[in-house]
Write a protein that holds these residues in place. Structure first.
Motif, PDB file in Angstrom:
ATOM      1  N   TYR A 179       0.880  -1.224  -0.066  1.00 13.98           N
ATOM      2  CA  TYR A 179      -0.079   0.179   0.095  1.00 13.98           C
ATOM      3  C   TYR A 179       0.999   1.147   0.108  1.00 13.98           C
ATOM      4  O   TYR A 179       2.140   1.134   0.338  1.00 13.98           O
ATOM      5  N   ASN A 180       0.409   2.367  -0.379  1.00 17.12           N
ATOM      6  CA  ASN A 180       0.971   3.551  -0.488  1.00 17.12           C
ATOM      7  C   ASN A 180       1.404   4.234   0.903  1.00 17.12           C
ATOM      8  O   ASN A 180       0.493   3.938   1.992  1.00 17.12           O
ATOM      9  N   GLU A 181       2.121   4.861   1.073  1.00 12.90           N
ATOM     10  CA  GLU A 181       2.723   5.646   2.223  1.00 12.90           C
ATOM     11  C   GLU A 181       2.365   6.918   2.316  1.00 12.90           C
ATOM     12  O   GLU A 181       2.833   7.418   3.032  1.00 12.90           O
ATOM     13  N   TRP A 182       1.677   7.870   1.356  1.00 10.44           N
ATOM     14  CA  TRP A 182       1.437   9.204   1.212  1.00 10.44           C
ATOM     15  C   TRP A 182       0.180   9.264   1.850  1.00 10.44           C
ATOM     16  O   TRP A 182      -0.765   8.656   2.106  1.00 10.44           O
ATOM     17  N   ARG A 183       0.369  10.634   2.717  1.00 10.64           N
ATOM     18  CA  ARG A 183      -0.613  10.886   3.644  1.00 10.64           C
ATOM     19  C   ARG A 183      -1.345  12.306   3.304  1.00 10.64           C
ATOM     20  O   ARG A 183      -0.412  13.250   2.906  1.00 10.64           O
TER      21      ARG A 183
ATOM     22  N   ALA B 107      -5.735  -9.014   5.790  1.00  6.98           N
ATOM     23  CA  ALA B 107      -6.212  -8.780   4.367  1.00  6.98           C
ATOM     24  C   ALA B 107      -5.299  -8.518   3.491  1.00  6.98           C
ATOM     25  O   ALA B 107      -5.433  -8.647   2.113  1.00  6.98           O
ATOM     26  N   GLN B 108      -4.295  -8.069   4.036  1.00  4.04           N
ATOM     27  CA  GLN B 108      -3.051  -7.549   3.128  1.00  4.04           C
ATOM     28  C   GLN B 108      -2.259  -8.500   2.653  1.00  4.04           C
ATOM     29  O   GLN B 108      -1.469  -8.448   1.542  1.00  4.04           O
ATOM     30  N   GLU B 109      -2.452  -9.709   3.157  1.00  3.89           N
ATOM     31  CA  GLU B 109      -1.731 -10.773   2.863  1.00  3.89           C
ATOM     32  C   GLU B 109      -2.334 -12.092   2.716  1.00  3.89           C
ATOM     33  O   GLU B 109      -2.951 -12.429   3.742  1.00  3.89           O
TER      34      GLU B 109
ATOM     35  N   TYR C 173      -4.459   2.820  -0.638  1.00  8.84           N
ATOM     36  CA  TYR C 173      -4.896   2.057  -1.681  1.00  8.84           C
ATOM     37  C   TYR C 173      -3.671   1.051  -2.259  1.00  8.84           C
ATOM     38  O   TYR C 173      -2.326   1.709  -2.125  1.00  8.84           O
ATOM     39  N   PRO C 174      -3.680   0.041  -2.968  1.00  7.58           N
ATOM     40  CA  PRO C 174      -2.729  -0.973  -3.466  1.00  7.58           C
ATOM     41  C   PRO C 174      -1.960  -0.154  -4.485  1.00  7.58           C
ATOM     42  O   PRO C 174      -2.475   0.325  -5.291  1.00  7.58           O
TER      43      PRO C 174
END
Length: 385
Positions: A120-124, A143-145, A207-208
Motif C-alpha cells: 500500500y501507499n505511504e502518502w498521507r 487482508a493485506q496478505e 490504496y494498493p
C-alpha cells in the motif's frame, strides 16, 4: 510529526507518567517476567538438545535396538529430504501428486508455500492519519496478505544403498515450527491506478500500488536437521516435533543450535535482570512519592481539623453575633451574603469574606481569592478596634 500524532504522543506520555510512573514500572515488570520465563524455557531446551544424541539416519536402528535407549526419546537426526513415495518402491511413486512442482519454475519439493502481499501507499493527505487506524486492527492486516501452504509426505534419507535406503518419516502434524524453505520466485507486479484511487487517497484510505508474489519450497535433496521425538513401528522410524523445543526442521547442526540457544538465553537473562531492576526502581520511586503525598495530605487534614476545633468554640459566639446583627450591604461577605467581612487573604490582602467562607476557600485544592483570582496561602481575621 502531524498534529494528530503530537496529540496522541502527549496523551500517551500523560498516561505513562500517571501516578509518578507506576504504569511504566508495571509494564517493565511484565516485560521482565516474560523475559525470565522465556529464559527458563530456552535453558530447558538447551539442556534437552545438549543431552539428545546427534545421529544420522543409518544410526537410528542401532540406537533404538540398544538396551540403554527407550523408544520415543528426543533425538537429533541429520538427513536428506526425499519424497516418501520415492523410497516406498511401489506403484504410488508413479502418482504425480507425491511431489509438488512450482507454478513458475521447474523446481520440485515436498513443501510449497505461495504468498501474495499487497503493498500500500505511504502518502498521507490532510486525512491521511486515518490510514494508521486501519493498520491497528488484525483483520485489516490479515487482508493485506494471503498465503497457502501445501505439503506431501516426505522422509529424511541417509547414505543407505538403493533401492531400499535407511529413512525416517517426518510427521508434520500439529507442528507450528518454522520450516527451512528456499525462495525460488519473487516478483513485484505494479497495480495501475483507477479513478477510485484518487478518492481513496483524498480521504486518507490506503490504496494498493503493487502485488508481491513469492514462492518458497522445501526442495528435494536438501540436507536438514530434524529435532524431535523418534519412535519405531514395524521397523519404520518416525520423528515428530516436540512442543517444548524451539526447533523441528532446521539448516543448523547441533553445535549451531546450542550456540544459538546459549546466546538467546544469555540475552534473555540479562534483559530480564535489567528490566526487573529498572522496574523495581520506578515502582519504588512511585510508591515513595505517593506515600509521602498521602502523609502530607493526612498531616494537613489533621492540623486543619485541630485548628477548626480550637477556633470553633471561640468563634461560634462571634459568628452567631454577626449573623444576628444587621450588616450593611457594603460589608456583606461576597460568597454567603449573610455575614460581615472579617477575614483578609494573604498575600493579596482583600477583605471580602467572612471567617467561615474564608476557611472553606482555604481548603480547596487550589485556593484563590474570589475577587482577584490570585493564589492565596492563608487568611487572617480582622478585628475592629
Amino acid at each position: 510529526m502531524s498534529i494528530h500524532d503530537q496529540a496522541a504522543a502527549a496523551v500517551l506520555s500523560q498516561i505513562a507518567t500517571a501516578a509518578d510512573g507506576a504504569l511504566i514500572g508495571i509494564a517493565l515488570a511484565y516485560a521482565a517476567v516474560r523475559s525470565i520465563l522465556k529464559y527458563k524455557a530456552n535453558s530447558s531446551s538447551l539442556h534437552k538438545i545438549n543431552d539428545a544424541p546427534y545421529l544420522t539416519v543409518s544410526d537410528l536402528r542401532s540406537l533404538v535396538n540398544s538396551e540403554s535407549s527407550d523408544d520415543g526419546e528426543v533425538v537429533i537426526v541429520r538427513g536428506t529430504v526425499e519424497a516418501k513415495s520415492a523410497v516406498e518402491g511401489n506403484w504410488k511413486s508413479l502418482r504425480p501428486n507425491n511431489v509438488l512442482s512450482s507454478y513458475n519454475s521447474a523446481e520440485k519439493g515436498v513443501v510449497l508455500q505461495r504468498t501474495q502481499t499487497c503493498i500500500y501507499n505511504e502518502w498521507r493527505c490532510f486525512l491521511g492519519w486515518t490510514g494508521d487506524l486501519y493498520s491497528i486492527f488484525p483483520r485489516y492486516r490479515k487482508a493485506q496478505e494471503s498465503s497457502s501452504l501445501r505439503k506431501v509426505p516426505f522422509v529424511l534419507v541417509g547414505n543407505g544403498r538403493w533401492p531400499q535406503p535407511e529413512y525416517v518419516n517426518v510427521n508434520m502434524d500439529d507442528s507450528r515450527h518454522p520450516i527451512p524453505l528456499v525462495t525460488i520466485y519473487h516478483h513485484l507486479q505494479p497495480v495501475h491506478p483507477t479513478p477510485l484511487t484518487f478518492l481513496q487517497a483524498l480521504f486518507g484510505r490506503q490504496y494498493p500500488v503493487g502485488v508481491l508474489d513469492e514462492e518458497k519450497i522445501l526442495p528435494l535433496g536438501k540436507d536438514i536437521t530434524a529435532v524431535g521425538v523418534c519412535s519405531s513401528k514395524d521397523g519404520i522410524f518416525e520423528i515428530k516435533s516436540c512442543k517444548d523445543l524451539p526447533y523441528f526442521l532446521s539448516d543448523m547442526t547441533k553445535d549451531e543450535m546450542l550456540l544459538d540457544l546459549a546466546f538467546k538465553s544469555k540475552v534473555l537473562l540479562w534483559s530480564g535482570v535489567v528490566l526487573g531492576s529498572v522496574a523495581v526502581g520506578v515502582l519504588g520511586y512511585a510508591v515513595v512519592r505517593n506515600w509521602n503525598r498521602w502523609k502530607q495530605w493526612r498531616h494537613r487534614r489533621q492540623v486543619q481539623q485541630q485548628l477548626d476545633s480550637a477556633n470553633g468554640d471561640a468563634d461560634s459566639q462571634v459568628i452567631a453575633d454577626e449573623e444576628a446583627e444587621d450588616v450593611p450591604d457594603g460589608q456583606l461577605c461576597v460568597i454567603c451574603l449573610t455575614r460581615r467581612r472579617r477575614s483578609a487573604f494573604i498575600p493579596c490582602g482583600h477583605l471580602v469574606c467572612c471567617q467561615r467562607c474564608a476557611l472553606s476557600v482555604e481548603r480547596d485544592l487550589a485556593p484563590k481569592c474570589p475577587l482577584c483570582r490570585q493564589s492565596i496561602r492563608s487568611s487572617v481575621r480582622i478585628y475592629d478596634s
